[in-house]
Design a protein around this motif. Structure first.
Motif, mmCIF file in Angstrom:
data_model
loop_
_atom_site.group_PDB
_atom_site.id
_atom_site.type_symbol
_atom_site.label_atom_id
_atom_site.label_comp_id
_atom_site.label_asym_id
_atom_site.label_seq_id
_atom_site.Cartn_x
_atom_site.Cartn_y
_atom_site.Cartn_z
ATOM 1 N N LEU A 1 3.301 -5.586 5.990
ATOM 2 C CA LEU A 1 2.866 -4.416 5.225
ATOM 3 C C LEU A 1 4.078 -3.712 4.646
ATOM 4 O O LEU A 1 5.003 -3.346 5.373
ATOM 5 C CB LEU A 1 2.073 -3.453 6.115
ATOM 6 C CG LEU A 1 1.706 -2.096 5.493
ATOM 7 C CD1 LEU A 1 0.757 -2.275 4.312
ATOM 8 C CD2 LEU A 1 1.078 -1.171 6.545
ATOM 9 N N LYS B 1 2.164 7.208 2.994
ATOM 10 C CA LYS B 1 1.026 6.318 3.207
ATOM 11 C C LYS B 1 1.007 5.759 4.626
ATOM 12 O O LYS B 1 -0.063 5.567 5.214
ATOM 13 C CB LYS B 1 1.031 5.191 2.174
ATOM 14 C CG LYS B 1 0.554 5.626 0.800
ATOM 15 C CD LYS B 1 -0.887 6.147 0.855
ATOM 16 C CE LYS B 1 -1.411 6.563 -0.495
ATOM 17 N NZ LYS B 1 -2.768 7.167 -0.409
ATOM 18 N N LEU B 2 2.177 5.503 5.181
ATOM 19 C CA LEU B 2 2.223 5.031 6.561
ATOM 20 C C LEU B 2 1.670 6.102 7.498
ATOM 21 O O LEU B 2 0.901 5.801 8.428
ATOM 22 C CB LEU B 2 3.655 4.665 6.953
ATOM 23 C CG LEU B 2 3.854 4.125 8.372
ATOM 24 C CD1 LEU B 2 2.975 2.906 8.637
ATOM 25 C CD2 LEU B 2 5.321 3.793 8.617
ATOM 26 N N THR C 1 5.024 -0.318 2.607
ATOM 27 C CA THR C 1 4.405 0.964 2.336
ATOM 28 C C THR C 1 5.487 2.021 2.145
ATOM 29 O O THR C 1 6.681 1.704 2.032
ATOM 30 C CB THR C 1 3.435 1.334 3.477
ATOM 31 O OG1 THR C 1 2.749 2.553 3.178
ATOM 32 C CG2 THR C 1 4.160 1.463 4.804
ATOM 33 N N ASP C 2 5.083 3.275 2.093
ATOM 34 C CA ASP C 2 6.041 4.380 2.075
ATOM 35 C C ASP C 2 5.677 5.333 3.205
ATOM 36 O O ASP C 2 4.628 5.192 3.848
ATOM 37 C CB ASP C 2 6.088 5.080 0.716
ATOM 38 C CG ASP C 2 4.741 5.613 0.250
ATOM 39 O OD1 ASP C 2 3.829 5.770 1.095
ATOM 40 O OD2 ASP C 2 4.589 5.880 -0.948
ATOM 41 N N SER D 1 -7.996 5.059 4.879
ATOM 42 C CA SER D 1 -7.353 4.291 5.943
ATOM 43 C C SER D 1 -8.295 3.264 6.561
ATOM 44 O O SER D 1 -7.865 2.152 6.898
ATOM 45 C CB SER D 1 -6.813 5.238 7.021
ATOM 46 O OG SER D 1 -7.863 5.988 7.620
ATOM 47 N N TYR E 1 0.867 -1.178 0.000
ATOM 48 C CA TYR E 1 0.000 0.000 0.000
ATOM 49 C C TYR E 1 0.895 1.217 0.000
ATOM 50 O O TYR E 1 1.461 1.593 1.015
ATOM 51 C CB TYR E 1 -0.901 -0.015 1.243
ATOM 52 C CG TYR E 1 -1.772 1.213 1.410
ATOM 53 C CD1 TYR E 1 -2.796 1.500 0.509
ATOM 54 C CD2 TYR E 1 -1.586 2.080 2.496
ATOM 55 C CE1 TYR E 1 -3.607 2.616 0.688
ATOM 56 C CE2 TYR E 1 -2.387 3.193 2.682
ATOM 57 C CZ TYR E 1 -3.403 3.461 1.766
ATOM 58 O OH TYR E 1 -4.207 4.570 1.940
ATOM 59 N N LYS E 2 1.110 1.791 -1.180
ATOM 60 C CA LYS E 2 2.002 2.933 -1.288
ATOM 61 C C LYS E 2 1.538 3.869 -2.392
ATOM 62 O O LYS E 2 0.637 3.539 -3.164
ATOM 63 C CB LYS E 2 3.440 2.477 -1.539
ATOM 64 C CG LYS E 2 3.669 1.825 -2.896
ATOM 65 C CD LYS E 2 5.157 1.553 -3.133
ATOM 66 C CE LYS E 2 5.981 2.822 -3.172
ATOM 67 N NZ LYS E 2 5.609 3.709 -4.323
ATOM 68 N N VAL F 1 9.018 0.064 5.148
ATOM 69 C CA VAL F 1 8.877 1.199 4.232
ATOM 70 C C VAL F 1 9.918 1.066 3.130
ATOM 71 O O VAL F 1 10.993 0.489 3.335
ATOM 72 C CB VAL F 1 9.019 2.558 4.957
ATOM 73 C CG1 VAL F 1 7.842 2.790 5.891
ATOM 74 C CG2 VAL F 1 10.330 2.644 5.710
ATOM 75 N N PRO G 1 -3.681 2.908 -3.674
ATOM 76 C CA PRO G 1 -3.402 4.100 -2.870
ATOM 77 C C PRO G 1 -4.614 5.010 -2.728
ATOM 78 O O PRO G 1 -4.621 5.906 -1.892
ATOM 79 C CB PRO G 1 -2.277 4.792 -3.649
ATOM 80 C CG PRO G 1 -2.387 4.276 -5.045
ATOM 81 C CD PRO G 1 -2.890 2.879 -4.921
#
Length: 523
Positions: free
Chosen positions: A120, A126-127, A122-123, A105, A75-76, A144, A101
């Motif tokens: 997970l 998004k985190l 992510t970046d 949330s 999820y990014k 990440v 994306p």
């Protein structure tokens, strides 16, 4: 042949770049953006370099603790590195779970809870957006792609990690999970296997074999959609130079096409609609395009016609494929420059060699017809395996091996499938809201979008958007809709306010709900 090998052994995403590089490692890939996880890679790659990056990231994911059979939710921010990271995850035998994306949330939290303690990936942006989601309870580990956050590992910590040998998932076990568009609620998690993904390549492999010369293909699809992985596998296996696009702004798209001159464009239907205005651009950004293709919603004839007329290639063609996440490509048909404007937009095509079987079954005991459409059902080896965590919901759509798509339509005497509407979108007194939209759009070039949804009294209300949000000429509107007296007065809104899914479909139920609120009545 490679095609036969994939059909026999399944499509294993983790080895796609490596197999393509072995055939033609110098084939170029060009991006219109930088990769978040590989900023040093630049925007021009070869297939050999792409394979190297996948191998590198696979080693880093392994070093970060990602293991075979585990779910790795990705999820990014929208970026082609979603494909690269998912392919790397598949290379170590993990099951990438692609989350758009565009999801909020709360929805991400719901989907993570279904996966039972996934890892997970992510970046940082998004985190941060998931601050209200109890990730410590829902996930086993957070990683990440770059940067740092407390409690999260970073792929940058594992630069130079040892490479790992590819791990192959069993043919009929989960190998990738994507999700439905969520137009009717929380998305379902769609499970794909090596066998189902391989089957879905067959019809389009056949189509590409009909091309007389290799073309540069521009791909503008949601990076988390299953179609993105099929499109990339096809392009790489067929040695087609690829243009990978994130941007949809018409001016940027025009500049990109003028610089790289694609011969083939695969894009989302609503992106192609957004680019319609470029057909009048004196620079002629579509001049080099011989093939247009879309595999999501049926295209409006006006859009197809304008695009085809903007091409300067001989015998340019628009190939439309009807399908959905659960079934892959089901039927398709070509449209040509001279006749596209006269086409019936509800005619979505015929079965293709090696493709799905399609049938239409009665909704009321009477034979399906144009006046009494039935349920469209699809059956073949390419059907998704299940909805993860919702087996009963998946089984409810299966009927003796046939998947009920949720669409209604009929077949002509020649076998052409006509899709009239989604069952949940049907409005009493309107044969097909999509047909109304096709015809009115063809009559009013100033409309950039038209969506008919039920109003407070179940009346069909046209919600319209115009080019540059200009005021609607009501007299022209009345003339254009004279054949549809059942339509209520139109409601005009800015195009930016249309609620959309990750694949840019209009969320009709949400739009109808907003309309009810606007008119002061509960939905």
């Amino acid at each position: 042949m490679l095609h036969r090998s994939v059909r026999k052994h399944g499509l294993h995403l983790g080895t796609v770049p490596e197999a393509a590089a072995a055939r033609n490692g110098a084939m170029p890939l060009t991006l219109d953006h930088d990769l978040d996880s590989l900023p040093e890679a630049g925007r021009s790659l070869t297939v050999a370099q792409l394979a190297g990056h996948v191998d590198d990231l696979a080693g880093r994911l392994w070093a970060a603790g990602v293991r075979p059979g585990e779910h790795l939710a990705i999820y990014k921010t929208a970026n082609f590195d979603v494909w690269v990271l998912a392919t790397a995850a598949a290379r170590v035998g993990a099951i990438p779970v692609l989350l758009s994306p565009a999801l909020d949330s709360a929805t991400v939290g719901t989907l993570l809870s279904r996966l039972d303690q996934p890892k997970l990936l992510t970046d940082v942006p998004k985190l941060d957006s998931l601050a209200d989601v109890p990730l410590a309870d829902l996930t086993r580990r957070v990683i990440v792609v770059a940067g740092s956050r407390p409690g999260a590992a970073s792929l940058t910590e594992f630069v130079g990690a040892p490479r790992v040998q590819p791990v192959f998932r069993p043919q009929d076990e989960a190998a990738m999970i994507t999700h439905t568009s969520g137009t009717t609620g929380v998305p379902k998690l769609v499970v794909h296997t090596p066998r189902t993904m391989a089957a879905r390549l067959t019809p389009q492999w056949w189509l590409l074999s009909l091309m007389r010369k290799r073309e540069t293909v521009a791909i503008h699809i949601s990076f988390v959609h299953s179609r993105m992985f099929a499109a990339m596998a096809l392009a790489l296996f067929k040695n087609m130079p690829v243009l990978l696009m994130k941007e949809s702004d018409p001016d940027e798209v025009a500049s990109f096409f003028l610089a790289h001159r694609p011969g083939f464009i695969e894009a989302l239907p609503n992106s192609l609609m957004e680019w319609e205005g470029l057909t009048d651009d004196p620079r002629k950004p579509f001049a080099s395009v011989k093939y247009f293709s879309s595999t999501f919603d049926a295209m409006h004839p006006r859009t197809m016609s304008r695009l085809l007329h903007s091409s300067e290639r001989r015998a340019s063609m628009f190939f439309q494929i009807y399908g959905q996440s659960e079934v892959g490509p089901a039927v398709g048909r070509p449209y040509f420059r001279r006749s596209a404007h006269q086409s019936n937009g509800r005619c979505v095509g015929f079965p293709m060699p090696g493709s799905a079987r399609v049938r239409v079954v009665s909704r009321d005991g009477r034979r399906p017809s144009a006046k009494n459409p039935g349920f469209i059902e699809v059956g073949w080896v390419g059907l998704a395996k299940t909805y993860f965590g919702e087996q009963e919901r998946f089984d409810a759509n299966m009927h003796d091996g046939w998947w009920r798509t949720g669409d209604v339509g009929y077949r002509t005497k020649l076998g052409c499938l006509h899709m009239l509407d989604r069952e949940v979108d049907m409005i009493p007194g309107v044969r097909s809201i999509l047909e109304v939209e096709d015809l009115v759009l063809s009559r009013l070039g100033e409309l950039s979008e038209l969506v008919v949804v039920p109003g407070p009294n179940s009346e069909p209300v046209p919600v319209i958007c115009t080019n540059e949000d200009q005021p609607l000429d009501r007299e022209r509107w009345r003339t254009a809709v004279v054949d549809f007296p059942q339509l209520a007065d139109p409601v005009q809104i800015p195009q930016a306010e249309l609620p959309r899914t990750a694949t840019l479909k209009v969320r009709r139920i949400e739009l109808s709900r907003r309309l009810h609120e606007q008119l002061g009545k509960p939905a």
